[in-house]
Structure formats: structure tokens, C-alpha cells
Design a protein around this motif. Structure first.
Motif, mmCIF file in Angstrom:
data_model
loop_
_atom_site.group_PDB
_atom_site.id
_atom_site.type_symbol
_atom_site.label_atom_id
_atom_site.label_comp_id
_atom_site.label_asym_id
_atom_site.label_seq_id
_atom_site.Cartn_x
_atom_site.Cartn_y
_atom_site.Cartn_z
ATOM 1 N N ILE A 125 0.854 -1.190 0.000
ATOM 2 C CA ILE A 125 0.000 0.000 0.000
ATOM 3 C C ILE A 125 0.890 1.241 0.000
ATOM 4 O O ILE A 125 1.849 1.333 0.770
ATOM 5 C CB ILE A 125 -0.901 0.017 1.252
ATOM 6 C CG1 ILE A 125 -1.701 -1.289 1.372
ATOM 7 C CG2 ILE A 125 -1.838 1.231 1.223
ATOM 8 C CD1 ILE A 125 -2.624 -1.557 0.240
ATOM 9 N N ASP A 126 0.580 2.204 -0.847
ATOM 10 C CA ASP A 126 1.318 3.467 -0.829
ATOM 11 C C ASP A 126 0.802 4.379 0.278
ATOM 12 O O ASP A 126 1.572 4.889 1.081
ATOM 13 C CB ASP A 126 1.209 4.171 -2.190
ATOM 14 C CG ASP A 126 1.833 3.343 -3.310
ATOM 15 O OD1 ASP A 126 2.855 2.669 -3.042
ATOM 16 O OD2 ASP A 126 1.296 3.356 -4.430
ATOM 17 N N ARG A 127 -0.506 4.562 0.321
ATOM 18 C CA ARG A 127 -1.099 5.354 1.402
ATOM 19 C C ARG A 127 -2.610 5.150 1.393
ATOM 20 O O ARG A 127 -3.198 4.783 0.370
ATOM 21 C CB ARG A 127 -0.763 6.843 1.275
ATOM 22 C CG ARG A 127 -1.395 7.536 0.083
ATOM 23 C CD ARG A 127 -0.918 8.971 -0.044
ATOM 24 N NE ARG A 127 -1.574 9.668 -1.134
ATOM 25 C CZ ARG A 127 -1.238 9.580 -2.409
ATOM 26 N NH1 ARG A 127 -0.249 8.781 -2.759
ATOM 27 N NH2 ARG A 127 -1.886 10.265 -3.328
ATOM 28 N N GLY A 179 0.363 0.811 -6.000
ATOM 29 C CA GLY A 179 0.857 0.519 -7.346
ATOM 30 C C GLY A 179 0.470 1.543 -8.388
ATOM 31 O O GLY A 179 0.266 1.204 -9.550
ATOM 32 N N GLY A 180 0.365 2.783 -7.963
ATOM 33 C CA GLY A 180 0.000 3.837 -8.897
ATOM 34 C C GLY A 180 -1.479 3.921 -9.224
ATOM 35 O O GLY A 180 -1.897 4.738 -10.044
ATOM 36 N N GLN A 185 -12.132 -3.526 -10.539
ATOM 37 C CA GLN A 185 -13.131 -2.469 -10.697
ATOM 38 C C GLN A 185 -12.865 -1.281 -9.769
ATOM 39 O O GLN A 185 -13.726 -0.416 -9.600
ATOM 40 C CB GLN A 185 -14.527 -3.031 -10.445
ATOM 41 C CG GLN A 185 -14.930 -4.133 -11.429
ATOM 42 C CD GLN A 185 -16.387 -4.530 -11.294
ATOM 43 O OE1 GLN A 185 -17.283 -3.697 -11.441
ATOM 44 N NE2 GLN A 185 -16.631 -5.803 -11.008
ATOM 45 N N GLY A 186 -11.673 -1.265 -9.154
ATOM 46 C CA GLY A 186 -11.286 -0.122 -8.329
ATOM 47 C C GLY A 186 -11.780 -0.172 -6.908
ATOM 48 O O GLY A 186 -11.899 0.885 -6.264
ATOM 49 N N LEU A 187 -12.051 -1.384 -6.395
ATOM 50 C CA LEU A 187 -12.582 -1.548 -5.036
ATOM 51 C C LEU A 187 -11.671 -2.485 -4.246
ATOM 52 O O LEU A 187 -11.397 -3.603 -4.691
ATOM 53 C CB LEU A 187 -14.000 -2.121 -5.083
ATOM 54 C CG LEU A 187 -15.000 -1.307 -5.912
ATOM 55 C CD1 LEU A 187 -16.193 -2.163 -6.290
ATOM 56 C CD2 LEU A 187 -15.455 -0.076 -5.143
ATOM 57 N N TRP A 188 -11.229 -2.054 -3.092
ATOM 58 C CA TRP A 188 -10.318 -2.853 -2.271
ATOM 59 C C TRP A 188 -11.104 -3.448 -1.103
ATOM 60 O O TRP A 188 -11.660 -2.718 -0.295
ATOM 61 C CB TRP A 188 -9.180 -1.982 -1.749
ATOM 62 C CG TRP A 188 -7.999 -2.762 -1.236
ATOM 63 C CD1 TRP A 188 -7.936 -3.467 -0.071
ATOM 64 C CD2 TRP A 188 -6.725 -2.909 -1.870
ATOM 65 N NE1 TRP A 188 -6.699 -4.042 0.070
ATOM 66 C CE2 TRP A 188 -5.923 -3.712 -1.018
ATOM 67 C CE3 TRP A 188 -6.169 -2.420 -3.051
ATOM 68 C CZ2 TRP A 188 -4.601 -4.042 -1.326
ATOM 69 C CZ3 TRP A 188 -4.850 -2.754 -3.348
ATOM 70 C CH2 TRP A 188 -4.088 -3.558 -2.492
#
Length: 378
Positions: free
Chosen positions: A22-24, A33-34, A335-338
Motif C-alpha cells: 500500500i502506498d497510502r 501501485g500507482g 473495478q477499483g474496489l479494495w
């Protein structure tokens, strides 16, 4: 080496864990990962981790006290900001005395190991958090685990005045709550002490966010030991144990993880203090969170998965098999959901799940996006 064989076995079973890169985490968003993802895997239930009031309090305390406590609390680590936080916790929760810990894990270890000897029995709900279970295994006391929330099973195994009954307020993996009026009744009838771990109820449930006991109409004095954490709804980290002055004084002298650990950094204590003051007047956030929970449950009711009966921010969708759980989490990530894919041994075998957590930082549109993604993935 044996650990290599153990890791290989976990990997083969689809159970190997690794730390995600995780970046933040920024409010309801997670960056890795960008890419940017909506975060449905954390415990920031009221969305306070990025609150400007907490940041300002932490920055001011760093200037006033420095960034570290520089010693254990019984040496010179316990400073004015720590005393102010303890006083606020007592006022908020109606406790006679409290003490601060670096984590809920260390708090639970301190309590169980300091209070119980080989002549005692420790009764634990089978789904209690790992910190409680491990504390019981390390304690010399006899450990008895009863079926989850089964008061008849507990009553049948109780012995009079023999030790301590421990349960969570809100269970971290199932999201349901313990029946505290019944637990209080059994503890009083049997003459045993009673402890609540309210890590996931504090701040979210009850008047002013006082937690599970208040939500169920009970006073804090209904239990002998009240443990809560600062890393969930309060958005920081750390923990406390509260109860009578005699209990806290005893733990000051015999709670090894308190005595021999560097104290909470002053900026952290200041941030927690600011968070408590926000939580006490956060009825709007709690109401919004309840609405999101209702929206989510209604939206996924028709899915071919088991949605566990939870009215809290923790909404578990049981998939069953480990590989299928990982695949579903991966599809949502696309789909952009963690989301959190939880597998044994954290949960019982055959009950691997998505542990979906909602936050007051989420919007109704965020939750609808998650509902739509689940339907399309299944």
C-alpha cells in the motif's frame, strides 16, 4: 528448515499471507501501485484518521512534548497529555480509572496474564480475537472456550467464583454483538469477573459512541474490565483498559506489557484526545454509517452468498472456499474496489469471506458502486 515446509503448505492451500504494498490510505481512498481504489477493508469507521483536528493536535503535541515518550510510563514516559487523555476517557465512558497501552494486543495480554493464575478458569467466546485467545494460552489459567454467543453453553461450563469471562462487544470477523445483559447476569450469578473487549463497538455504538454496553442499556460498571482501542473508530492507534482504581493500580504493578514498554508517543495521545472529543459529538456520522449499512445489506441481499447477520460497520460476505474468495476480491480490485479476503485460520475452515467494512467517510454512491460491482462479479 521447518518454516519453509510450513510456508509451502500454506501456499498450496491458498492460505499464505503477504503484506500488501500500500502506498497510502487517504480517507475513503487507498493508493497502491500507482492506482486508486475505494477502500472497504479498513477499520476507520467514522472516517477520522484524516480529520484536521487530529492532525493539528498531533503537530502541536510534537512541538510541545517531542515525538516520543522516551521511557516507559512508570519511569518518565507518562506526561501531562497522557493524564489529560485518561481523564477524558473516564469522563466519556463513566469509568473510575483507565490506563493506556500501545495496542489492544498488549492490553489484553497484560490483563489476562496479570490477573489469572493456575487456580483460575478463563471462559472465552470461541470467536474472540486472537489477542485474547493467545493471552489465554499463555496464561497458567484453565482455558474454556464456549460456542459463539451461546449463553446456555457458557452457563453449563461455569464454576462459581473461579475466574474471568471474556467476550468481544462487536466481533471483528462476524460483525455481530454479544448478548451483554445475559453475560452480566451469568457473571453475577456465578461470582466470576467479566471483561469486554469493545475494540469494534467503541465510537460507533451507544450514546456519544460509548460502545456496546451503552447500546444495550448497560452501565460500564456492569463489567469489571473494559478494554477499548484507538485504532478503529477513533482513527489513531493504541488502547486502554478501564475499571476500578484498584484494578488499574494492580495492573500498574503487574501488567508486564505496560511496565516494560515505551509509552504512547505524546503526539499520538494528543490525536486520540482530539478524536474522543470529536466522537462524543459525532451523532451525524453514526447516523450516516447506519444508513450506509442498511443500503449495503438491502443491495446485496439477493446475492448467492451468505451475508452474516450484522448491524455494524463490519459486513461479512461468506464465500466459503479460499480460492473463490481470493478471486472475488481480485475481481473487485479490477473495478477499483479494495476489500479484505479473510481466510483460515483467522476464520473457521469453510467460511472464507470478504470482510467488507463501511465508514462514515463513504458516500451512498460509493456503496452503490460496491453493490453493483458485486452483482457484476457474481
Amino acid at each position: 528448515m521447518p518454516f519453509n515446509l510450513s510456508l509451502a503448505g500454506r501456499a498450496a492451500a491458498g492460505l499464505k499471507r503477504s503484506v500488501p504494498a500500500i502506498d497510502r490510505v487517504n480517507g475513503r481512498w487507498l493508493h497502491a501501485g500507482g492506482e486508486q481504489y475505494l477502500n472497504f477493508a479498513g477499520n476507520d469507521y467514522l472516517g477520522l484518521s484524516r480529520a484536521p483536528e487530529l492532525q493539528a493536535a498531533s503537530e502541536q503535541a510534537a512541538r510541545d512534548y517531542g515525538v516520543g515518550a522516551v521511557a516507559s510510563p512508570l519511569v518518565v514516559g507518562h506526561q501531562a497529555i497522557h493524564r489529560e487523555l485518561e481523564a477524558e476517557l473516564c469522563d466519556w465512558l463513566g469509568l473510575e480509572a483507565v490506563m493506556l497501552f500501545s495496542s489492544g494486543f498488549s492490553a489484553n495480554q497484560a490483563v489476562v496474564k496479570a490477573l489469572l493464575g493456575k487456580e483460575h478458569t478463563l471462559w472465552q467466546d470461541r470467536l474472540n480475537h486472537a489477542s485474547l485467545q493467545e493471552a489465554g494460552l499463555l496464561s497458567p489459567a484453565r482455558l474454556v472456550r464456549f460456542a459463539h454467543n451461546d449463553m446456555a453453553a457458557l452457563e453449563g461450563r461455569l464454576r462459581p467464583s473461579a475466574g474471568l469471562i471474556v467476550s468481544e462487544g462487536v466481533f471483528s470477523m462476524d460483525g455481530d454483538t454479544a448478548p451483554w445483559p445475559e453475560l452480566v447476569k451469568l457473571a453475577r450469578q456465578s461470582g466470576n469477573w467479566l471483561m469486554i473487549d469493545d475494540a469494534h463497538g467503541l465510537g460507533v455504538l451507544g450514546n456519544e459512541g460509548r460502545g456496546t454496553l451503552d447500546e444495550q442499556g448497560l452501565a460500564p460498571t456492569s463489567v469489571n474490565i473494559f478494554m477499548g482501542t484507538f485504532g478503529k473508530a477513533l482513527g489513531v492507534s493504541g488502547a486502554f483498559v478501564g475499571g476500578s482504581r484498584a484494578l488499574v493500580e494492580y495492573l500498574h504493578n503487574f501488567g508486564r506489557s505496560y511496565i516494560y514498554s515505551t509509552h504512547l508517543p505524546p503526539p499520538q495521545a494528543a490525536a486520540v484526545l482530539a478524536a474522543v472529543r470529536l466522537v462524543r459529538r459525532a451523532d451525524d456520522k453514526r447516523a450516516h454509517l447506519r444508513n450506509l449499512v442498511s443500503q449495503f445489506r438491502a443491495g446485496v441481499a439477493a446475492l448467492p452468498l451468505q451475508l452474516l447477520p450484522s448491524a455494524t460497520a463490519i459486513q461479512p460476505l461468506v464465500v466459503g472456499e479460499e480460492a473463490a474468495t481470493l478471486a472475488l476480491a481480485a475481481a473487485l480490485k479490477q473495478q477499483g474496489l479494495w476489500t479484505g479476503a479473510i481466510r483460515p485460520p483467522t476464520v473457521p475452515k469453510g467460511s472464507a469471506r470478504l470482510r467488507i467494512t463501511l465508514s462514515a467517510a463513504h458516500t451512498e454512491a460509493d456503496v452503490q458502486r460496491l453493490i453493483d460491482a458485486l452483482h457484476s462479479a457474481l
